[in-house]
Design a protein around this motif. Structure first.
Motif, short mmCIF file in Angstrom:
data_model
loop_
_atom_site.label_atom_id
_atom_site.label_comp_id
_atom_site.label_asym_id
_atom_site.label_seq_id
_atom_site.Cartn_x
_atom_site.Cartn_y
_atom_site.Cartn_z
N GLU B 107 0.83 -1.20 0.00
CA GLU B 107 0.00 0.00 0.00
C GLU B 107 0.87 1.26 0.00
O GLU B 107 0.67 2.18 -0.81
CB GLU B 107 -0.90 -0.03 1.23
N ARG B 108 1.86 1.29 0.90
CA ARG B 108 2.76 2.46 0.95
C ARG B 108 3.56 2.57 -0.33
O ARG B 108 3.87 3.67 -0.78
CB ARG B 108 3.71 2.33 2.14
N GLU B 111 1.45 4.29 -2.86
CA GLU B 111 1.36 5.72 -2.55
C GLU B 111 2.63 6.44 -3.03
O GLU B 111 2.57 7.52 -3.60
CB GLU B 111 1.19 5.94 -1.04
#
Lengths: 138, 139
Positions: B107-108, B111
């Motif tokens: 997820e990071r 981003e």
């Protein structure tokens, strides 16, 4: 406590890429069995991977023998990598970070030495190489 | 030889390494990824190494090479999910993952790619040339 865990010496031939994977798996199994910490398991398996690759690439293949050792206070894992290749002409140079003749990063031998507790190389030009490493439980 | 699957999710290629790779498998992944970046036009590559219990110098070099190749092909690589014991071992081994961006999880990583893509697109990329009619003064 270790009933059911087979701690007898085990050997793995190193003749191909897949054998390097098998050496890693064998070393991991034994490192877990003697209860090395997770970080020590990781260091030992990584060192074994580097040395098994050296045996394959520079030694033209050989074998790895994995033994459980006991010094009375603690247990450890000893691995002997042996090949009958050309040997290492200049060991000091081969142990220098970044030195390579094989197109790699030159960290295999020098890096592996940092990851284990005991490290010994016997080699002679034309007579093969024998690298012995030991990692002790803490 | 086993092969590592490359998944396309939106504008990102996701590689989750779930097997103990042989050196040949690692090299094949390098080539597969380069081809997929060009074929899909993706601008981000996420390599998830959560399942890897070691990264040796060969795999470390593969990660650096993938990052370099994808940069040349206008894609950014983020390596995610490195285990603490793997990080400790890598540093002791002497391997600096040059040019590799890392994130703690997928997820990071997504981003990070989205953010740097946006920064790339808003940067006008103009090089300062002398105004027409002016002569460039040599120092």
């Amino acid at each position: 406590m270790t009933a059911g865990v087979d701690l007898s010496p085990k050997a793995q031939a190193i003749g191909s890429d897949e054998d390097v994977v098998r050496v890693r798996q064998l070393v991991r199994t034994v490192a877990v069995a003697v209860k090395l910490s997770l970080v020590d398991q990781t260091k030992l398996v990584t060192a074994a991977s580097e040395l098994a690759r050296n045996t394959l690439i520079y030694g033209g293949g050989g074998s790895a023998e994995v033994t459980v050792v006991d010094d009375g206070r603690r247990r450890g894992v000893r691995i002997v990598f042996a090949d009958s290749g050309p040997g290492i002409p200049d060991l000091d140079l081969a142990l220098t970070d970044g030195y390579t003749t094989g197109g790699g990063l030159g960290l295999g031998l020098s890096g592996a030495r940092r990851l284990v507790d005991e490290f010994d190389v016997e080699t002679a030009a034309g007579n093969g190489t024998r690298v012995t490493v030991t990692k002790w439980s803490r | 030889m086993e092969r590592v699957p490359v998944l396309k999710i939106g504008d990102i290629l996701l590689v989750s390494i779930q097997i103990d790779m042989s050196d040949q498998t690692a090299l094949a992944l390098q080539e597969d990824l380069a081809e997929r970046i060009v074929a899909t036009g993706c601008h981000g590559v996420i390599i998830d190494i959560t399942a890897l219990d070691i990264v040796d110098s060969f795999v470390g070099r593969m990660l650096s090479t993938i990052a370099s190749i994808s940069r040349v092909l206008d894609a950014e690589t983020v390596v995610v999910g490195m285990r603490p014991a793997v990080a400790i071992t890598l540093v002791e081994l002497g391997l600096s993952l040059n040019g590799i961006r890392t994130a703690l999880n997928v997820e990071r990583g997504m981003e990070l790619i989205a953010a740097s893509r946006e920064a790339d697109l808003t940067y006008d990329g103009e090089v300062e040339y002398p105004e027409p009619g002016q002569t460039a003064t040599s120092p």
